[in-house]
Design a protein around this motif. Structure first.
Motif, PDB file in Angstrom:
ATOM      1  N   LEU A   1     -17.117  -3.559 -19.284  1.00  0.00           N
ATOM      2  CA  LEU A   1     -17.054  -2.188 -19.776  1.00  0.00           C
ATOM      3  C   LEU A   1     -15.601  -1.790 -20.003  1.00  0.00           C
ATOM      4  O   LEU A   1     -14.768  -1.889 -19.098  1.00  0.00           O
ATOM      5  CB  LEU A   1     -17.696  -1.233 -18.770  1.00  0.00           C
ATOM      6  CG  LEU A   1     -17.591   0.265 -19.109  1.00  0.00           C
ATOM      7  CD1 LEU A   1     -18.407   0.590 -20.364  1.00  0.00           C
ATOM      8  CD2 LEU A   1     -18.060   1.119 -17.932  1.00  0.00           C
ATOM      9  N   GLN A   2     -15.304  -1.371 -21.221  1.00  0.00           N
ATOM     10  CA  GLN A   2     -13.982  -0.821 -21.537  1.00  0.00           C
ATOM     11  C   GLN A   2     -14.211   0.623 -21.971  1.00  0.00           C
ATOM     12  O   GLN A   2     -14.880   0.882 -22.979  1.00  0.00           O
ATOM     13  CB  GLN A   2     -13.308  -1.626 -22.645  1.00  0.00           C
ATOM     14  CG  GLN A   2     -11.842  -1.278 -22.831  1.00  0.00           C
ATOM     15  CD  GLN A   2     -11.187  -2.185 -23.858  1.00  0.00           C
ATOM     16  OE1 GLN A   2     -11.710  -2.388 -24.947  1.00  0.00           O
ATOM     17  NE2 GLN A   2     -10.032  -2.732 -23.522  1.00  0.00           N
ATOM     18  N   GLU A   3     -13.650   1.576 -21.227  1.00  0.00           N
ATOM     19  CA  GLU A   3     -14.017   2.978 -21.450  1.00  0.00           C
ATOM     20  C   GLU A   3     -12.881   3.902 -21.042  1.00  0.00           C
ATOM     21  O   GLU A   3     -12.197   3.653 -20.049  1.00  0.00           O
ATOM     22  CB  GLU A   3     -15.271   3.292 -20.623  1.00  0.00           C
ATOM     23  CG  GLU A   3     -15.848   4.674 -20.852  1.00  0.00           C
ATOM     24  CD  GLU A   3     -17.164   4.838 -20.119  1.00  0.00           C
ATOM     25  OE1 GLU A   3     -18.220   4.751 -20.775  1.00  0.00           O
ATOM     26  OE2 GLU A   3     -17.128   5.035 -18.877  1.00  0.00           O
TER      27      GLU A   3
ATOM     28  N   PRO B   1     -17.385   5.183 -14.372  1.00  0.00           N
ATOM     29  CA  PRO B   1     -18.163   5.878 -15.405  1.00  0.00           C
ATOM     30  C   PRO B   1     -18.628   7.256 -14.960  1.00  0.00           C
ATOM     31  O   PRO B   1     -18.640   8.198 -15.759  1.00  0.00           O
ATOM     32  CB  PRO B   1     -19.348   4.929 -15.644  1.00  0.00           C
ATOM     33  CG  PRO B   1     -18.812   3.572 -15.286  1.00  0.00           C
ATOM     34  CD  PRO B   1     -17.891   3.806 -14.142  1.00  0.00           C
TER      35      PRO B   1
ATOM     36  N   ARG C   1     -15.682   9.771 -15.097  1.00  0.00           N
ATOM     37  CA  ARG C   1     -15.346  10.088 -16.481  1.00  0.00           C
ATOM     38  C   ARG C   1     -16.374  11.041 -17.087  1.00  0.00           C
ATOM     39  O   ARG C   1     -16.021  11.985 -17.807  1.00  0.00           O
ATOM     40  CB  ARG C   1     -15.223   8.796 -17.295  1.00  0.00           C
ATOM     41  CG  ARG C   1     -13.993   7.964 -16.919  1.00  0.00           C
ATOM     42  CD  ARG C   1     -13.790   6.800 -17.851  1.00  0.00           C
ATOM     43  NE  ARG C   1     -14.739   5.724 -17.631  1.00  0.00           N
ATOM     44  CZ  ARG C   1     -14.547   4.701 -16.805  1.00  0.00           C
ATOM     45  NH1 ARG C   1     -13.436   4.624 -16.080  1.00  0.00           N
ATOM     46  NH2 ARG C   1     -15.460   3.735 -16.689  1.00  0.00           N
ATOM     47  N   ARG C   2     -17.635  10.822 -16.813  1.00  0.00           N
ATOM     48  CA  ARG C   2     -18.674  11.682 -17.377  1.00  0.00           C
ATOM     49  C   ARG C   2     -18.679  13.068 -16.731  1.00  0.00           C
ATOM     50  O   ARG C   2     -18.942  14.065 -17.410  1.00  0.00           O
ATOM     51  CB  ARG C   2     -20.037  10.993 -17.250  1.00  0.00           C
ATOM     52  CG  ARG C   2     -20.213   9.935 -18.340  1.00  0.00           C
ATOM     53  CD  ARG C   2     -21.226   8.860 -17.995  1.00  0.00           C
ATOM     54  NE  ARG C   2     -21.333   7.904 -19.105  1.00  0.00           N
ATOM     55  CZ  ARG C   2     -20.481   6.922 -19.325  1.00  0.00           C
ATOM     56  NH1 ARG C   2     -19.431   6.771 -18.525  1.00  0.00           N
ATOM     57  NH2 ARG C   2     -20.645   6.107 -20.353  1.00  0.00           N
TER      58      ARG C   2
ATOM     59  N   LEU D   1     -15.649  10.493 -25.289  1.00  0.00           N
ATOM     60  CA  LEU D   1     -15.660   9.259 -24.524  1.00  0.00           C
ATOM     61  C   LEU D   1     -15.641   8.069 -25.469  1.00  0.00           C
ATOM     62  O   LEU D   1     -16.452   7.982 -26.390  1.00  0.00           O
ATOM     63  CB  LEU D   1     -16.917   9.212 -23.652  1.00  0.00           C
ATOM     64  CG  LEU D   1     -16.991   8.124 -22.577  1.00  0.00           C
ATOM     65  CD1 LEU D   1     -15.935   8.361 -21.502  1.00  0.00           C
ATOM     66  CD2 LEU D   1     -18.389   8.102 -21.964  1.00  0.00           C
ATOM     67  N   GLN D   2     -14.694   7.173 -25.272  1.00  0.00           N
ATOM     68  CA  GLN D   2     -14.608   5.936 -26.045  1.00  0.00           C
ATOM     69  C   GLN D   2     -15.152   4.808 -25.177  1.00  0.00           C
ATOM     70  O   GLN D   2     -14.601   4.504 -24.113  1.00  0.00           O
ATOM     71  CB  GLN D   2     -13.154   5.647 -26.431  1.00  0.00           C
ATOM     72  CG  GLN D   2     -12.950   4.383 -27.239  1.00  0.00           C
ATOM     73  CD  GLN D   2     -13.399   4.546 -28.681  1.00  0.00           C
ATOM     74  OE1 GLN D   2     -13.108   5.543 -29.329  1.00  0.00           O
ATOM     75  NE2 GLN D   2     -14.136   3.572 -29.181  1.00  0.00           N
ATOM     76  N   THR D   3     -16.243   4.199 -25.604  1.00  0.00           N
ATOM     77  CA  THR D   3     -16.916   3.190 -24.787  1.00  0.00           C
ATOM     78  C   THR D   3     -17.221   1.949 -25.607  1.00  0.00           C
ATOM     79  O   THR D   3     -17.652   2.050 -26.761  1.00  0.00           O
ATOM     80  CB  THR D   3     -18.242   3.736 -24.223  1.00  0.00           C
ATOM     81  OG1 THR D   3     -17.977   4.886 -23.425  1.00  0.00           O
ATOM     82  CG2 THR D   3     -18.941   2.699 -23.371  1.00  0.00           C
ATOM     83  N   GLN D   4     -16.993   0.779 -25.019  1.00  0.00           N
ATOM     84  CA  GLN D   4     -17.456  -0.467 -25.625  1.00  0.00           C
ATOM     85  C   GLN D   4     -17.713  -1.509 -24.548  1.00  0.00           C
ATOM     86  O   GLN D   4     -17.061  -1.529 -23.508  1.00  0.00           O
ATOM     87  CB  GLN D   4     -16.440  -0.992 -26.648  1.00  0.00           C
ATOM     88  CG  GLN D   4     -15.035  -1.177 -26.130  1.00  0.00           C
ATOM     89  CD  GLN D   4     -14.080  -1.595 -27.234  1.00  0.00           C
ATOM     90  OE1 GLN D   4     -14.492  -2.058 -28.291  1.00  0.00           O
ATOM     91  NE2 GLN D   4     -12.791  -1.448 -26.988  1.00  0.00           N
TER      92      GLN D   4
END
Length: 531
Positions: free
Chosen positions: A87-89, A136, A139-140, A156-159
């Protein structure tokens, strides 16, 4: 982000050093290849100079240092599959065109109690600090809280990454995959070629290190003494054939700018870049006798204001009038960066005829003589663009900044709705089929292709059917227009002005002095306000 009043840069120095030695001993960390691995086919070829050899140092599989020696090495990207996707976030709080405005925005977020860091994945961004908002859930929770408070910009930038990239190279028939590699040469000269085969190559003094950055790929960082760094900046920023006093002025500014801006890439664990987002730097490629002489003759000299290095901003051509800091960026005003007519004998009285008035501004742009830099081809310009082209420009911009409109179908009208006394656009309002978009300051340049500066006005292009077909952008100058105009300095040097006098013209109330451990490298706007 650094918030203490005096940065720990004095650690670079010892009290017994002379100013010249201080300058020689200060080592910079410059990201010369910032996004290695952005494409899986990226290749870097590193080679030693004749008679030298490269020494590669890295940690082996047990965590012990390992050293290899070679004359050349090819660095590639190897994707290492993961058992579980990685997870990169992160949370993007703000997206800005420039570091200066991003930094001012970051300070506003900090006032709201948010820990932040400044990054540059493309444009400059302010992120919620990753080592604070580590999970996570955190961040949320943060993002939900910001949305509840009415904040609309954060997202939120998530990949999920099925594989992690490694820097890969082959020596002695064995392939190595590593995250960090130190590269040194016995003669402190390493050539770096980009591409396969290399499309461009530069020779760098000092040492190199390939290291991870904040975006999931790698940066090649050049560790180089500041005076050696200047040899790769000054000829590419001002030109070795420029009048000598201009070159000396540029050397002093480049040194001051570099030392003040060591915080720019803190999130990526280096200090400066090698592009126009910092200063153009090409290592030992393109060095010249004239620029080397100017660097040597000004060794250790910097510009200060109240004991702090100045924001040593400069641009190619002011268009006949320089701009204050806040005409271009957000943040506190810099008293030494003023709006003034760029001429030793001004053909326009700015105090009597403010360029915030649209009629006066158009008269000013019609003037083409009597200014520093008026012989440059960017002093005045006139560029046209159709509505279709402008709409394409705008949509690319809206997608980059993730604007709520997404894209628009058409532009209905462009209008300058606020202009500063120095003539710079403060607000450009774009009426679209989805509503109005206000572009502030340099965002007007970021959104559309034609402007070479924010010193312009608009004339509508009306077709035979009496409908709007596009706009002419009519203006002057190249770049932000703050501080020294490089083309302007040519004229002053040709008039016999010294570098000291040129700098005093463009940066009034500043002091030219030797670098010393008592000089503050950078004091944040927040600390400046407290004073």
């Amino acid at each position: 982000m650094q918030t203490n009043a005096i940065l720990p840069f004095a650690l670079f120095f010892a009290a017994l050093f002379s100013p010249a030695t201080l300058a020689q001993e200060t080592t910079l960390q410059v990201g010369v290849v910032q996004r290695f691995g952005d494409e899986p086919t990226d290749v870097l070829t590193l080679s030693s100079s004749p008679g030298g050899a490269l020494t590669l140092t890295f940690l082996d599989g047990t965590g012990q240092p390992q050293t290899l020696t070679t004359n050349n090495v090819k660095l590639e990207i190897s994707a290492q599959p993961q058992r579980e996707p990685v997870l990169q976030e992160w949370i993007v709080l703000s997206d800005r065109a420039t570091f200066e405005t991003a930094e001012a925005t970051a300070q506003e977020w900090q006032k709201k109690g948010i820990e932040v860091e400044i990054t540059q994945p493309g444009r400059w961004q302010v992120w919620a600090k990753r080592d604070v908002y580590t999970t996570p859930l955190l961040r949320r929770l943060l993002l939900g809280n910001l949305k509840a408070q009415g904040e609309t910009e954060p997202y939120l930038q998530t990949q999920l990454l099925p594989a992690k990239p490694k820097v890969s190279f082959v020596l002695g028939g064995y392939r190595y995959n590593r995250d960090e590699i130190e590269i040194r040469a016995g003669n402190n000269a390493i050539r770096v070629g980009e591409g396969n085969p290399p499309q461009k190559s530069y020779l760098y003094g000092g040492s190199l290190k390939i290291q991870p950055n904040a975006y999931g790929n790698f940066t090649l960082v050049n560790r180089v003494p500041v005076e050696t760094y200047l040899r790769g900046v000054v000829p590419h920023e001002i030109g070795a054939s420029s009048p000598y006093a201009s070159i000396e002025a540029q050397a002093i500014l480049a040194r001051t700018y570099a030392l003040r801006n060591l915080r720019r890439f803190k999130a990526d664990n280096y200090q400066l870049c090698a592009t126009v987002h910092c200063q153009v730097y090409r290592g030992l490629s393109g060095t010249a006798a004239a620029t080397d002489r100017a660097i040597a003759n000004t060794q250790g000299q910097v510009l200060t204001y109240n004991g702090e290095l100045i924001d040593a901003l400069y641009s190619a051509n002011s268009g006949g009038v320089t701009a204050p800091f806040t005409d271009i960026w957000d943040g506190a005003e810099r008293p030494y960066l003023q709006g003034k007519i760029d001429s030793p004998q001004p053909p326009w009285d700015l105090s009597a005829q403010s360029l915030s008035d649209e009629t006066a501004f158009r008269r000013f742009i019609a003037l083409k003589e009597g200014f520093n830099g008026n012989s440059g081809n960017a002093f005045r310009w006139d560029k046209s663009r159709t509505l279709e082209e402008l709409t394409d420009d705008l949509n690319r911009y809206l997608q980059r900044i993730k604007h709520p409109f997404g894209t628009v179908n058409r532009i209905l009208k462009l209008e300058v709705t606020a202009r500063s006394p120095s003539g710079r656009i403060l607000t450009l309002t774009v009426q679209t089929d989805k509503g109005a978009i206000e572009l502030q300051k340099t965002e007007a340049r970021s959104a559309f292709e034609p402007p070479r500066s924010t010193l312009f006005y608009l004339d509508p292009i009306i077709g035979a059917d009496r409908t709007l077909k596009g706009y002419r952008f009519i203006g002057g100058g190249f770049g932000h227009g703050v501080g020294m105009s490089q083309y302007g300095s040519y004229n002053l040097a040709n008039l016999g002005w010294t570098s000291r006098k040129i700098l005093a013209f463009y940066y009034p109330e500043t002091q030219l002095e030797p670098l010393s451990e008592s000089i503050i490298f950078y004091r944040s706007d927040g600390e400046r306000t407290k004073e």
